[in-house]
Design an enzyme around this catalytic site. Structure first.
Site, PDB file in Angstrom:
ATOM      1  N   ARG A  16       0.837  -1.197   0.000  1.00 10.83           N
ATOM      2  CA  ARG A  16       0.000   0.000   0.000  1.00 10.83           C
ATOM      3  C   ARG A  16       0.869   1.242   0.000  1.00 10.83           C
ATOM      4  NH1 ARG A  16      -3.320  -2.317  -1.839  1.00 10.83           N
ATOM      5  NH2 ARG A  16      -5.487  -2.634  -1.270  1.00 10.83           N
ATOM      6  N   GLU A  62      -3.712   7.451  -5.592  1.00 13.20           N
ATOM      7  CA  GLU A  62      -3.753   6.741  -6.880  1.00 13.20           C
ATOM      8  C   GLU A  62      -4.889   7.251  -7.746  1.00 13.20           C
ATOM      9  OE1 GLU A  62      -3.680   2.479  -6.345  1.00 13.20           O
ATOM     10  OE2 GLU A  62      -1.865   2.575  -5.145  1.00 13.20           O
ATOM     11  N   HIS A 120      -0.449  -0.251  -9.865  1.00 12.36           N
ATOM     12  CA  HIS A 120      -1.219  -1.119  -8.954  1.00 12.36           C
ATOM     13  C   HIS A 120      -1.658  -2.402  -9.681  1.00 12.36           C
ATOM     14  CE1 HIS A 120      -3.890  -0.953  -5.128  1.00 12.36           C
ATOM     15  NE2 HIS A 120      -3.656  -2.208  -5.447  1.00 12.36           N
TER      16      HIS A 120
HETATM   17  N1  LIG Z   1      -0.534  -4.446  -5.076  1.00 16.97           N
HETATM   18  C1  LIG Z   1      -1.634  -5.139  -5.068  1.00 16.97           C
HETATM   19  O1  LIG Z   1      -2.338  -5.179  -6.069  1.00 16.97           O
HETATM   20  C2  LIG Z   1      -2.025  -5.923  -3.885  1.00 16.97           C
HETATM   21  C3  LIG Z   1      -1.738  -5.461  -2.627  1.00 16.97           C
HETATM   22  N2  LIG Z   1      -2.123  -6.174  -1.542  1.00 16.97           N
HETATM   23  C4  LIG Z   1      -1.778  -5.636  -0.239  1.00 16.97           C
HETATM   24  O2  LIG Z   1      -0.711  -6.387   0.305  1.00 16.97           O
HETATM   25  C5  LIG Z   1      -0.738  -6.310   1.724  1.00 16.97           C
HETATM   26  C6  LIG Z   1      -0.550  -7.676   2.330  1.00 16.97           C
HETATM   27  O3  LIG Z   1      -1.574  -8.546   1.923  1.00 16.97           O
HETATM   28  P1  LIG Z   1      -1.720 -10.011   2.582  1.00 16.97           P
HETATM   29  O4  LIG Z   1      -0.393 -10.624   2.727  1.00 16.97           O
HETATM   30  O5  LIG Z   1      -2.765 -10.715   1.813  1.00 16.97           O
HETATM   31  O6  LIG Z   1      -2.295  -9.595   3.998  1.00 16.97           O
HETATM   32  P2  LIG Z   1      -2.117 -10.380   5.391  1.00 16.97           P
HETATM   33  O7  LIG Z   1      -3.163  -9.827   6.276  1.00 16.97           O
HETATM   34  O8  LIG Z   1      -2.066 -11.846   5.163  1.00 16.97           O
HETATM   35  O9  LIG Z   1      -0.686  -9.904   5.895  1.00 16.97           O
HETATM   36  C7  LIG Z   1      -0.432  -8.645   6.422  1.00 16.97           C
HETATM   37  C8  LIG Z   1       0.548  -8.836   7.561  1.00 16.97           C
HETATM   38  O10 LIG Z   1       1.002  -7.564   7.988  1.00 16.97           O
HETATM   39  C9  LIG Z   1       1.275  -7.693   9.371  1.00 16.97           C
HETATM   40  N3  LIG Z   1       1.396  -6.391   9.994  1.00 16.97           N
HETATM   41  C10 LIG Z   1       0.437  -5.553  10.455  1.00 16.97           C
HETATM   42  N4  LIG Z   1       0.996  -4.468  11.017  1.00 16.97           N
HETATM   43  C11 LIG Z   1       2.339  -4.633  10.916  1.00 16.97           C
HETATM   44  C12 LIG Z   1       3.448  -3.860  11.304  1.00 16.97           C
HETATM   45  N5  LIG Z   1       3.287  -2.681  11.928  1.00 16.97           N
HETATM   46  N6  LIG Z   1       4.679  -4.318  11.034  1.00 16.97           N
HETATM   47  C13 LIG Z   1       4.854  -5.503  10.412  1.00 16.97           C
HETATM   48  N7  LIG Z   1       3.847  -6.292  10.027  1.00 16.97           N
HETATM   49  C14 LIG Z   1       2.605  -5.848  10.265  1.00 16.97           C
HETATM   50  C15 LIG Z   1       0.084  -8.479   9.879  1.00 16.97           C
HETATM   51  O11 LIG Z   1       0.358  -9.063  11.121  1.00 16.97           O
HETATM   52  C16 LIG Z   1      -0.073  -9.518   8.781  1.00 16.97           C
HETATM   53  O12 LIG Z   1       0.597 -10.706   9.081  1.00 16.97           O
HETATM   54  C17 LIG Z   1      -2.080  -5.631   2.054  1.00 16.97           C
HETATM   55  O13 LIG Z   1      -1.841  -4.276   2.297  1.00 16.97           O
HETATM   56  C18 LIG Z   1      -2.873  -5.785   0.795  1.00 16.97           C
HETATM   57  O14 LIG Z   1      -3.864  -4.800   0.657  1.00 16.97           O
HETATM   58  C19 LIG Z   1      -2.723  -7.379  -1.641  1.00 16.97           C
HETATM   59  C20 LIG Z   1      -3.033  -7.890  -2.866  1.00 16.97           C
HETATM   60  C21 LIG Z   1      -2.747  -7.164  -4.090  1.00 16.97           C
HETATM   61  O1  LIG Z   2      -6.265  -6.906  -3.121  1.00 17.80           O
HETATM   62  C1  LIG Z   2      -5.651  -5.850  -2.890  1.00 17.80           C
HETATM   63  O2  LIG Z   2      -5.408  -5.419  -1.765  1.00 17.80           O
HETATM   64  C2  LIG Z   2      -5.202  -5.027  -4.012  1.00 17.80           C
HETATM   65  O3  LIG Z   2      -4.543  -4.064  -3.788  1.00 17.80           O
HETATM   66  C3  LIG Z   2      -5.642  -5.358  -5.364  1.00 17.80           C
HETATM   67  O4  LIG Z   2      -6.303  -4.242  -5.862  1.00 17.80           O
HETATM   68  P1  LIG Z   2      -7.159  -4.343  -7.208  1.00 17.80           P
HETATM   69  O5  LIG Z   2      -8.268  -5.319  -6.957  1.00 17.80           O
HETATM   70  O6  LIG Z   2      -6.236  -4.834  -8.272  1.00 17.80           O
HETATM   71  O7  LIG Z   2      -7.683  -2.979  -7.456  1.00 17.80           O
END
Ligand SMILES: NC(=O)C1=CN([C@@H]2O[C@H](COP(=O)(O)OP(=O)(O)OC[C@H]3O[C@@H](n4cnc5c(N)ncnc54)[C@H](O)[C@@H]3O)[C@@H](O)[C@H]2O)C=CC1
Ligand SMILES: O=C(O)C(=O)COP(=O)(O)O
Length: 531
Positions: A232, A261, A280
């Protein structure tokens, strides 16, 4: 007909089951402004989004029919969860479907960063054969710091191991044992900043993670670090990063996400030689988009059809093993709440819910939501639901006290609901789920009873005198109210007593009034339940 609005580009194949459902109409309208959404959202029962649509409090307010907002993806920072909870709108996401895809994108970014692929590509297609500028680095034997070892962070670590990297992982929920099992060294943020060659962030954006890497961290950072953010925008302070690159602290960065964004045309990342960007795209693969759309469609259908569902973001998760135990009691809990609220005539100040027997050793919070929904529905109607019932009780300053005890007074399970008003007067009801018989009410105030709750009951309190049951029966018969069953409860002969009559239909008010006027009869009230 149930109506679903899809306001971001979501895989058609993924939402096929919603489109095929006979009781559901799906409308796809992408790229709407907030005002345009406000105009039309009132027609819809569900809204499906990705990260573009900002689901604001104003949209929720206009969504008078809205039961659920489904996020086809992980991050819900574009959805105002507080407003959703206040309005009883369930927010669900699809947390698993895009993990691998986003992890692979992170890896693609890391490798592109190590080998300057986007910069080299741009130069090459512009006619310059430059083999000197783009001297890269290997990943092997480098240290990778992973901040956030959840789904995506863990998968990144797994792949980094195959590349021969040493991994430092930090996550508030990461234990030493789990880290060791994954071949990761448990580290602090400070360890990572001072020792990593590459650092990748995989946390949500929260007040705690916002700018967790900013000027103070760059000041002590290992020189030459490369940083990747596919999580993010805002976890890493963008302006401080630019400074750190210009000062030679950071060698380069690869960002898929931005604080705002899309970024402004003059955003410094877009023209910096050492920063590579994607718009993204982390979750944008055919597979992930299908996965998340299937997952979210499935759960939205469950919610619209009042079936059990998972992945609610504005309610705490319930482990499947716990769910198996408490789910059969949801209806009983709601019934007891509704019955109790109708027994209480005055404003409720305190609610005691006591779970005993089978329910004494599991987390019953989800069940409590059903009991509270039943209670609050009496005055708030459909505004109260299991998402907002705790919140509604809280803002009305109703004290909710939950207790659990193994003792059951002979029942294998028992839920007792006690409502107290400001004068400390109590109304109490207890119910149980009997194998083969279903729901039974086994106590009303201090009277033991045993009856199955039905749509229409008359609850009478009277003095235990001969002839009163006959007079009640005659009066109801004369007024065309058919009695299906009757239960009488008393503690001592001739003392205070209660009568519960199950009747076939609504009881006219004037009939209740005539009942109250009968000698020895103190109160008579209709209890209506939705069975
Ligand atoms: N670029 C994109 O298109 C995408 C981005 N994302 C983003 O990726 C991130 C991670 O997604 P997931 O792994 O599925 O989520 P998740 O919930 O499985 O993992 C997030 C982790 O961050 C940890 N966390 C929370 N606060 C923290 C801190 N202060 N320091 C260190 N760790 C901390 C949590 O304990 C958790 O284990 C999310 O922000 C999600 O929105 C997810 C999918 C696609
Ligand atoms: O799943 C997430 O957290 C993402 O950031 C993916 O975003 P999007 O569905 O590709 O707009």
């Amino acid at each position: 007909m149930l109506k679903v609005l899809v306001s971001d580009p979501i895989s058609d194949l993924g939402i096929q089951q919603l489109m095929d459902a006979e009781d559901v109409v799906v409308d796809k309208k992408t790229g709407l402004s907030e005002d345009e959404l406000i105009q039309i959202i009132g027609d819809y029962d569900a809204l499906l989004v990705r990260s573009q649509t900002r689901v604001t409090p104003a949209i929720m307010k206009a969504g008078t029919r809205l039961k659920v907002v489904g996020r086809a993806g992980v991050g819900v920072d574009n959805i105002n969860l507080e407003a959703a909870t206040e309005r009883g709108i369930i927010v669900i996401n699809a947390p698993d479907g895009n993990t691998i895809t986003t992890c692979e994108h992170t890896f693609a970014m890391m490798m592109a960063l190590a080998r300057h692929i986007p910069q080299a590509y741009a130069k090459t297609i512009n006619g310059t054969w430059d083999r000197k500028t783009f001297l890269g680095v290997e990943l092997r034997n480098k240290t990778l710091g992973v901040l956030g070892m959840g789904r995506i962070g863990s998968e990144v670590a797994k792949r980094a191991k195959a590349f021969g990297m040493n991994i430092l992982g930090y996550d508030p929920f990461l234990t030493k044992e789990r880290a060791e099992k994954m071949g990761v060294t448990l580290a602090s943020v400070d360890d990572i900043i001072r020792n990593a060659d590459f650092m990748t962030v995989h946390t949500p954006l929260t007040p705690e993670t916002k700018h967790m890497i900013a000027r103070p961290q760059f000041e002590v950072m290992k020189k030459g670090m490369r940083i990747i953010n596919c999580a993010r925008g805002g976890i890493i302070d963008e302006m401080a990063l630019i400074e750190a690159i210009d000062e030679g602290i950071v060698a380069g960065a690869a960002f898929d996400v931005f604080e705002s964004e899309p970024p402004a045309a003059d955003h410094p990342f877009l023209s910096h030689a050492n920063i590579i960007v994607t718009p993204h795209l982390g979750a944008s693969t055919v597979e992930a988009q299908e996965n998340v759309a299937i997952d979210v469609s499935e759960q939205v259908l469950h919610i619209l059809r009042n079936e059990p569902f998972k992945n609610a973001v504005n309610m705490p998760p319930v482990a499947p093993s716990v769910m198996n135990i408490i789910q059969p009691y949801f209806k009983l809990g709601e019934t007891l709440g509704s019955f109790a609220a109708q027994m209480a005539n005055e404003a409720i100040q305190e609610i005691h819910i006591d779970y005993s027997g089978d329910l004494s050793e599991v987390d019953t919070q989800q069940l409590t939501r059903y009991v509270l929904k039943g209670i609050l529905e009496r005055h708030l109607g459909s505004e109260a639901n299991i998402v907002n019932s705790l919140h509604l009780a809280k803002i009305r300053e109703i004290n909710v006290v939950v207790s659990q005890a193994p003792r059951t007074k002979g029942f294998t399970n028992l839920i007792t609901v006690t409502l107290k008003n400001q004068h400390e007067q109590e109304r109490r009801i207890a119910g149980t789920l009997l194998a083969g018989y279903g729901e039974r009410i086994v106590r009303l105030d201090h009277f033991p009873v045993d009856f199955a709750p039905e749509d229409h009951q008359i609850f009478i309190s009277h003095n235990d005198k001969p002839g009163i049951i006959g007079r009640v029966g005659t009066l109801l018969g004369e007024n065309d109210v058919n009695i299906a069953s009757m239960q009488v409860g008393r503690k001592i002969i001739g003392g205070a007593a209660i009568m519960i009559l199950t009747v076939d239909k609504e009881v006219p008010k004037e009939v209740l009034q005539k009942l109250i006027e009968l000698p020895e009869l103190n109160t008579a009230q209709e209890i209506v339940l939705q069975k």
